[in-house]
Scaffold this motif. Structure first.
Motif, PDB file in Angstrom:
ATOM      1  N   SER A   1       1.011   1.468  -8.126  1.00  0.00           N
ATOM      2  CA  SER A   1       0.957   0.246  -8.947  1.00  0.00           C
ATOM      3  C   SER A   1       2.103   0.209  -9.946  1.00  0.00           C
ATOM      4  O   SER A   1       2.656  -0.863 -10.236  1.00  0.00           O
TER       5      SER A   1
ATOM      6  N   GLU B   1       0.817  -1.217   0.000  1.00  0.00           N
ATOM      7  CA  GLU B   1       0.000   0.000   0.000  1.00  0.00           C
ATOM      8  C   GLU B   1       0.852   1.269   0.000  1.00  0.00           C
ATOM      9  O   GLU B   1       0.339   2.365  -0.258  1.00  0.00           O
ATOM     10  N   TYR B   2       2.143   1.151   0.290  1.00  0.00           N
ATOM     11  CA  TYR B   2       3.023   2.321   0.308  1.00  0.00           C
ATOM     12  C   TYR B   2       3.593   2.638  -1.072  1.00  0.00           C
ATOM     13  O   TYR B   2       4.337   3.612  -1.224  1.00  0.00           O
TER      14      TYR B   2
END
Length: 406
Positions: free
Chosen positions: A147, A143-144
């Motif tokens: 993409s 999540e950090y």
């Protein structure tokens, strides 16, 4: 042994931690009797690092201007494709032939090329290629990362692990990650710690507290966190801990150094929402002598990071004899060697409690400093050179046997 070593970029957008790591490794290699010469591959503008750290007859600087058109074009192309060695051998051969690094490295006739970061500009040359994998943080905290970055890392880290002849890591937990997440033989990865008991900075002098106070408008007492504002560095929970202390009547001033990333805006919003503008100061990247001065002047160093392969600031604080507390993550508890000085980084109340002890508990501070002295003595007595030499020999042997891509 004739070693090639690529000095990482030292510009505005580069990783300072990888450069610091590289300097520490090179200092080690220069002590080895088995290494006769180090061809230090560097970019234009890095002469200062060579002058400051590596004025040694073993070091032969070689400048590669990676901004030249041929390098830029190839680098752009290499970001677009992953040449799977089973399905696209033709592309691999063409890619290697077009690679502007190939002719240069072949001409040097090296025994080993050490690339001290996670992807090499070239694989498949006659010289064994070693990479240093610092971490695979994106697999722990996806999540950090955007993409695009996750995709880039998935492709190019896999390529690096497959195509390099050997892999060096600094900590065993990183090796275990590579074995867990990638199809790799354990013999291909060597854990090579770097010496932490010696100064990594080029400067021996440092800015006095009085000068720092005037230059940066600092209070008489402050705590220090040196880290770029990446999300995993966990500045927000540290700021919440400062707020908790203020509510308790403990007015603690936090100084943060390090580059300001895009995440800084969220940190700034947190500071304003908690009305801590007068308790927190982000100074950005500061000169080396100022940073050393801040270590010497700080009441306490706090390291609340959520992920770290290994923490440079932790070792620096212990070296300089300033009280330090840190997270319970990865290698940090083992590094500090005492559970009394670690905290859960996801718990601001726990962070606040340990800050309070570190700032106002005299006995706690004395025990902390004594612990750091013991840890530094422990680290001084380790053999740091031998694992690197062993890794280089493994890479040479793997190249000769053709077994390095397993």
């Amino acid at each position: 042994m004739k070693i090639g070593f690529i000095l990482p970029h030292s510009g505005k957008n580069s990783s300072g931690g990888v450069l610091t790591y590289s300097i520490a490794v090179l200092k080690l290699l220069l002590r080895s009797q088995e290494i006769k010469s180090i061809y230090l591959i560097h970019s234009p503008g890095q002469e200062e690092h060579i002058t400051n750290y590596f004025k040694n007859e073993k070091v032969i600087p070689i400048e590669f201007d990676r901004k030249k058109l041929s390098f830029r074009i190839f680098n752009k192309l290499s970001r677009c494709f992953y040449p799977n060695r089973r399905k696209n051998r033709l592309f691999k051969k063409i890619s290697l032939k077009l690679n502007p690094y190939k002719r240069k490295f072949d001409a040097l006739n090296l025994d080993v090329l050490h690339v001290p970061f996670q992807t090499s500009p070239i694989y498949g040359i006659k010289t064994p290629v070693i990479i240093t994998m610092h971490d695979v943080q994106e697999l722990h905290f996806p999540e950090y990362f955007s993409s695009d970055i996750r995709m880039y890392r998935a492709i190019h880290y896999k390529k690096a692990i497959d195509e390099s002849d050997h892999i060096i890591v600094s900590f065993n937990h990183v090796k275990q990650d590579l074995l867990k997440y990638f199809e790799i033989n354990a013999d291909k990865v060597t854990v090579c710690p770097i010496t932490v008991a010696e100064d990594w900075f080029s400067k021996t002098n440092y800015t006095s507290f009085e000068q720092l106070k005037e230059k940066y408008t600092l209070p008489d007492m402050f705590i220090l966190y040196p880290a770029a504002t990446w999300q995993h560095k966990n500045h927000t929970n540290l700021i919440k801990a400062i707020s908790i202390l203020r509510i308790e009547g403990k007015d603690v001033f936090l100084v943060c150094t390090g580059g300001k990333t895009s995440f800084y805006k969220k940190i700034e919003n947190e500071i304003m929402s908690l009305k801590l503008e007068n308790n927190v100061k982000f100074m950005g990247t500061v000169p080396e002598e100022d940073l050393i001065g801040l270590y010497h002047s700080a009441q306490l160093v706090v390291i609340p990071t959520l992920y770290e392969a290994g923490s440079g600031p932790l070792f620096e604080a212990m070296r300089y004899g300033v009280p330090v507390i840190c997270s319970t993550i990865t290698s940090l508890p083992e590094s500090i060697g005492n559970d009394e000085f670690i905290f859960n980084p996801s718990n601001p109340e726990e962070i606040a409690d340990l800050i309070k002890k570190g700032c106002f508990g005299n006995d706690f501070r004395k025990r902390n400093i004594e612990n750091s002295k013991r840890r530094m003595e422990f680290y001084k007595n380790q053999n740091y050179i031998e694992p690197f030499i062993d890794a280089y020999k493994k890479a040479i042997k793997a190249k000769e046997s053709g077994s390095s891509h397993n």
